[in-house]
Design a protein around this motif. Structure first.
Motif, PDB file in Angstrom:
ATOM      1  N   ALA A   1      -6.660   3.944  16.064  1.00  0.00           N
ATOM      2  CA  ALA A   1      -6.976   3.327  14.775  1.00  0.00           C
ATOM      3  C   ALA A   1      -5.698   2.825  14.112  1.00  0.00           C
ATOM      4  CB  ALA A   1      -7.671   4.340  13.869  1.00  0.00           C
ATOM      5  N   GLU A   2      -5.832   1.680  13.463  1.00  0.00           N
ATOM      6  CA  GLU A   2      -4.698   1.118  12.738  1.00  0.00           C
ATOM      7  C   GLU A   2      -4.529   1.852  11.414  1.00  0.00           C
ATOM      8  OE1 GLU A   2      -2.567  -1.400  13.643  1.00  0.00           O
ATOM      9  OE2 GLU A   2      -3.511  -1.230  15.607  1.00  0.00           O
ATOM     10  N   PRO A   3      -3.292   2.010  10.955  1.00  0.00           N
ATOM     11  CA  PRO A   3      -3.082   2.655   9.656  1.00  0.00           C
ATOM     12  C   PRO A   3      -3.686   1.811   8.536  1.00  0.00           C
ATOM     13  CG  PRO A   3      -0.979   2.282  10.793  1.00  0.00           C
ATOM     14  CD  PRO A   3      -2.053   1.675  11.619  1.00  0.00           C
ATOM     15  N   LYS A   4      -4.266   2.505   7.571  1.00  0.00           N
ATOM     16  CA  LYS A   4      -4.889   1.832   6.441  1.00  0.00           C
ATOM     17  C   LYS A   4      -4.088   2.032   5.159  1.00  0.00           C
ATOM     18  CE  LYS A   4      -9.285   1.490   3.985  1.00  0.00           C
ATOM     19  NZ  LYS A   4     -10.666   1.955   3.886  1.00  0.00           N
ATOM     20  N   TYR A   5      -3.408   3.185   5.070  1.00  0.00           N
ATOM     21  CA  TYR A   5      -2.642   3.519   3.868  1.00  0.00           C
ATOM     22  C   TYR A   5      -1.185   3.769   4.224  1.00  0.00           C
ATOM     23  CZ  TYR A   5      -7.315   4.343   2.008  1.00  0.00           C
ATOM     24  OH  TYR A   5      -8.629   4.206   1.636  1.00  0.00           O
ATOM     25  N   MET A   6      -0.297   3.466   3.255  1.00  0.00           N
ATOM     26  CA  MET A   6       1.128   3.686   3.449  1.00  0.00           C
ATOM     27  C   MET A   6       1.676   4.403   2.224  1.00  0.00           C
ATOM     28  SD  MET A   6       4.107   0.839   4.072  1.00  0.00           S
ATOM     29  CE  MET A   6       3.754   0.010   2.535  1.00  0.00           C
ATOM     30  N   ASN A   7       2.557   5.367   2.482  1.00  0.00           N
ATOM     31  CA  ASN A   7       3.203   6.095   1.401  1.00  0.00           C
ATOM     32  C   ASN A   7       4.154   5.134   0.689  1.00  0.00           C
ATOM     33  OD1 ASN A   7       4.636   7.808  -0.259  1.00  0.00           O
ATOM     34  ND2 ASN A   7       5.164   9.268   1.329  1.00  0.00           N
ATOM     35  N   PRO A   8       3.943   4.880  -0.614  1.00  0.00           N
ATOM     36  CA  PRO A   8       4.814   3.947  -1.325  1.00  0.00           C
ATOM     37  C   PRO A   8       6.259   4.427  -1.421  1.00  0.00           C
ATOM     38  CG  PRO A   8       3.170   4.888  -2.824  1.00  0.00           C
ATOM     39  CD  PRO A   8       2.877   5.401  -1.458  1.00  0.00           C
ATOM     40  N   GLU A   9       6.473   5.730  -1.352  1.00  0.00           N
ATOM     41  CA  GLU A   9       7.829   6.267  -1.452  1.00  0.00           C
ATOM     42  C   GLU A   9       8.521   6.348  -0.092  1.00  0.00           C
ATOM     43  OE1 GLU A   9       7.884   9.907  -3.648  1.00  0.00           O
ATOM     44  OE2 GLU A   9       6.632   9.079  -5.246  1.00  0.00           O
ATOM     45  N   ASN A  10       7.747   6.338   0.991  1.00  0.00           N
ATOM     46  CA  ASN A  10       8.315   6.389   2.340  1.00  0.00           C
ATOM     47  C   ASN A  10       7.418   5.568   3.256  1.00  0.00           C
ATOM     48  OD1 ASN A  10       9.355   6.950   4.845  1.00  0.00           O
ATOM     49  ND2 ASN A  10       9.297   9.170   4.625  1.00  0.00           N
ATOM     50  N   PRO A  11       7.722   4.283   3.435  1.00  0.00           N
ATOM     51  CA  PRO A  11       6.860   3.385   4.208  1.00  0.00           C
ATOM     52  C   PRO A  11       6.657   3.787   5.674  1.00  0.00           C
ATOM     53  CG  PRO A  11       8.481   2.137   2.965  1.00  0.00           C
ATOM     54  CD  PRO A  11       8.837   3.573   2.829  1.00  0.00           C
ATOM     55  N   THR A  12       7.455   4.712   6.184  1.00  0.00           N
ATOM     56  CA  THR A  12       7.258   5.142   7.571  1.00  0.00           C
ATOM     57  C   THR A  12       6.064   6.081   7.702  1.00  0.00           C
ATOM     58  OG1 THR A  12       8.748   7.029   7.371  1.00  0.00           O
ATOM     59  CG2 THR A  12       9.718   4.935   8.090  1.00  0.00           C
TER      60      THR A  12
END
Length: 106
Positions: free
Chosen positions: A67-78
């Motif tokens: 599955a492709e990522p849907k959400y990203m941590n705004p403080e740590n994009p990794t």
């Protein structure tokens, strides 16, 4: 090899059970290694590696997410999350702090 179980004490029986359980674990490991070696040999006879035939990449213990990522941590994009399974701590923390989930979507 006949074992007279009715002549053994409970302590002796429990020790025997522990020995048997360990022997089973060791035998299973040995048989698994033998099976893997035989499978690798059979694949090699046809000019393939076992990884090629099974579709695995990178050997043991690798698990890739389809599955492709849907959400990203705004403080740590990794740090990403697919939206499936348990919510990561960074996602929970952001939601608790008032950040809407839509704002963290990729």
């Amino acid at each position: 090899m006949a074992v007279k179980l009715d002549k053994m004490s409970r302590k002796e029986l429990e020790a025997l059970r522990a020995d048997i359980d360990e022997a089973i674990v060791q035998r299973r490991k040995s048989e698994k290694q033998d099976a893997l070696a035989a499978a690798q040999k059979a694949a090699a006879e046809f000019g393939f590696s076992l990884d090629e035939l099974t579709g695995k990449k990178g050997g043991r213990g690798t698990k890739s997410s389809s599955a492709e990522p849907k959400y990203m941590n705004p403080e740590n994009p990794t740090q990403t999350w697919t939206g499936k399974g348990r919510q990561p701590n960074w996602f929970k923390t952001a939601i608790d702090a008032g950040t809407p989930a839509e704002q963290m979507e990729i």
